[in-house]
Design an enzyme around this catalytic site. Structure first.
Site, PDB file in Angstrom:
ATOM      1  CD  GLU A  85      -2.851  -3.258  -2.418  1.00  0.00           C
ATOM      2  OE1 GLU A  85      -2.298  -4.053  -1.637  1.00  0.00           O
ATOM      3  OE2 GLU A  85      -3.935  -3.492  -2.969  1.00  0.00           O
ATOM      4  CE  LYS A 283      -2.648  -8.059  -0.231  1.00  0.00           C
ATOM      5  NZ  LYS A 283      -2.817  -6.796  -0.972  1.00  0.00           N
ATOM      6  CG  ASP A 299       3.934  -7.646  16.496  1.00  0.00           C
ATOM      7  OD1 ASP A 299       3.946  -7.905  15.275  1.00  0.00           O
ATOM      8  OD2 ASP A 299       4.560  -8.310  17.342  1.00  0.00           O
ATOM      9  CG  HIS A 396      -6.337  -2.137  -7.606  1.00  0.00           C
ATOM     10  ND1 HIS A 396      -5.420  -3.125  -7.387  1.00  0.00           N
ATOM     11  CD2 HIS A 396      -7.088  -2.075  -6.503  1.00  0.00           C
ATOM     12  CE1 HIS A 396      -5.610  -3.640  -6.186  1.00  0.00           C
ATOM     13  NE2 HIS A 396      -6.621  -3.013  -5.636  1.00  0.00           N
TER      14      HIS A 396
HETATM   15  C1  MEV Z   1      -5.924  -6.382  -3.195  1.00  0.00           C
HETATM   16  O1  MEV Z   1      -4.864  -5.877  -2.420  1.00  0.00           O
HETATM   17  C2  MEV Z   1      -7.024  -6.901  -2.320  1.00  0.00           C
HETATM   18  C3  MEV Z   1      -8.155  -7.624  -3.049  1.00  0.00           C
HETATM   19  O2  MEV Z   1      -7.591  -8.657  -3.866  1.00  0.00           O
HETATM   20  C4  MEV Z   1      -9.068  -8.191  -2.010  1.00  0.00           C
HETATM   21  C5  MEV Z   1     -10.141  -9.108  -2.556  1.00  0.00           C
HETATM   22  O3  MEV Z   1      -9.945  -9.719  -3.622  1.00  0.00           O
HETATM   23  O4  MEV Z   1     -11.165  -9.244  -1.859  1.00  0.00           O
HETATM   24  C6  MEV Z   1      -8.864  -6.689  -3.983  1.00  0.00           C
END
Ligand code: MEV
Length: 442
Positions: A85, A283, A299, A396
């Site tokens: 990413e 995430k 792992d 991003h």
């Molecule tokens: C994207 O990979 C991760 C985010 O969505 C985490 C978040 O929303 O806190 C930007």
């Protein structure tokens, strides 16, 4: 066309590729080329990688990156990260730099206990099993001593062995729950070997002890396997500084005074009360954690599984991080179980995992737990900070622009012009294609 095959694993790599190319691809010659192109030129290196799994055909490449300037407990690290990413490493690096000027990251290991289970069925009165358990336990410890001796010498080994009566939940169902300290290794093979010995010896003991009647001798061992849920293999990482030192966060985002900090704390509270947001929030934490886990040959599935269960430990899935302002001090912290190792497994076998650990100064498992947690926290801070100020897409898409330009075959000059243009414009695939088409008309 033959889409199924028996004895596939017995074929040579070349034969496997030829069979797949002939049966699953439009252009077999191109498919073969595609798979072979990623081979290491060095036969010895390729052999090591091929040895990791069955039916290895090629190498799947991901960038091995680094996030510098991570100060953790006063020591500065350049942290290796493997991830696809585009914005993750940039975000980690920027958060590391941001906190470098504000005391860096702090971390402590709260526990290193790993767990394993022997699941079995036994028919009889539970108290009869409880009565013989002390002797059974001594027998299991004695008969597994040859397996645990080495780990014990290194300062770890078996910590405890309990009998759990779960017959209220499932008829005749019991567990032996064993806890271990596996020192610097992740310890999966060690734990599973000891558990399988426990399983065999449990059967032997129950079938031969004179403390049970003939009707009580029947035991059925179902599974001997470690548990990936290790809530007491836990690390905490945090950053803190006077709230006043964070005013530039608000200013950069055109917000008044403490607004950015207030919005960060609220965003983290939302991730604590709403599982939909918590999943995305966590995430983001795992974006950083998985990247270091992969780079260091650990792992990541075990770490993910454990972390998500921990996030739901009170029955609802919640944020793994917390943020607050107390007496004018902002504190942002992450508590997460990290069952990882720095010896054994892939850590020494994978050439880049080995180098990643060297880059970190060959840390102990505990030190690596603190590094990984700090990166997870940095990633979370960077994501939440962007979300509540500029929005996430700015960063991003800036990073993703490179991918789009590569995909569209932009030259160096075109890429440079596009980078300058999209500083001010919204990046999208069609906008970049439009920009290049217009530029190419001249
Ligand atoms: C994207 O990979 C991760 C985010 O969505 C985490 C978040 O929303 O806190 C930007």
């Amino acid at each position: 066309m033959a889409k199924t095959i028996s004895g596939f694993s017995k074929l040579s790599k070349r034969q496997k590729i030829e069979w797949l190319a002939a049966n699953f691809f439009e252009n077999p010659a191109e498919a073969e080329q595609g798979l072979l192109a990623w081979h290491r030129p060095d036969e010895q290196q390729q052999k090591i990688i091929d040895g990791f799994t069955e039916n290895a055909l090629s190498n799947y490449t991901l960038p091995f990156s680094v996030a510098p300037n991570f100060m953790i407990n006063g020591k500065v690290y350049a942290v290796p990260m493997v991830i696809e990413e585009s914005s993750v490493v940039a975000a980690a690096s920027s958060a590391a730099k941001f906190w470098l000027d504000r005391g860096g990251f702090h971390a402590e290991v709260l526990g290193t206990v790993k767990l394993g289970q022997v699941h079995f069925r036994w028919v009889g009165k539970p108290e009869r099993l409880r009565q013989i358990f002390p002797e059974l336990k001594a027998h299991l410890i004695a008969t597994s001593a040859e397996l645990t001796a080495n780990m014990q010498q290194r300062g770890g080994g078996l910590l405890d062995l309990e009998l759990l009566d779960l017959t209220q939940l499932e008829p005749d169902y019991y567990q032996l729950r064993a806890s271990f300290d596996t020192c610097d290794s992740m310890g999966a093979n060690f734990i599973n070997s000891v558990l399988e010995r426990f399983g065999d010896q449990l059967e032997f003991f129950i079938e031969t002890t004179n403390q049970l009647t003939d009707q009580e001798r029947d035991v059925e061992v179902l599974m001997c396997i470690l548990s990936n849920y290790t809530p007491n293999c836990l690390v905490r990482a945090w950053v803190e500084c006077p709230e006043a030192e964070l005013e530039d966060l608000a200013r950069d985002a055109g917000l008044p005074g403490h607004a950015a900090v207030d919005r960060i704390c609220t965003a983290v509270r939302i991730a604590t009360i709403d599982p939909y947001r918590a999943t995305t929030h966590n995430k983001g934490i795992f974006n950083g954690i998985d990247a270091v886990i992969l780079a260091t040959g650990n792992d990541f599935r075990a770490v993910e599984a454990c972390g998500h269960t921990y996030a739901a430990r009170d029955g609802q899935y919640r944020s793994l991080s917390r943020a607050r302002v107390e007496n004018g001090v902002f504190r942002f912290e992450l508590e997460i179980p990290l069952p990882i190792g720095t010896v054994g497994g892939l850590t020494a076998l994978h050439p880049l995992a080995k180098q990643a650990l060297e880059l970190l100064g060959n840390p102990s498992a505990k030190e690596l737990m603190m590094i990984v947690a700090a990166v997870g926290l940095a990633q979370n801070f960077a994501a939440v900070r962007s979300l509540v100020t500029t929005g996430i897409q700015q960063g991003h898409m800036k990073m993703h622009l490179t991918n789009i330009l590569n995909h569209l075959g932009a030259t160096e000059a075109e890429a440079e012009a596009a980078q300058a243009h999209f500083c001010r414009e919204t990046v999208s695939f069609s906008a970049v294609r439009g920009f290049l088409e217009a530029a190419r008309k001249f």
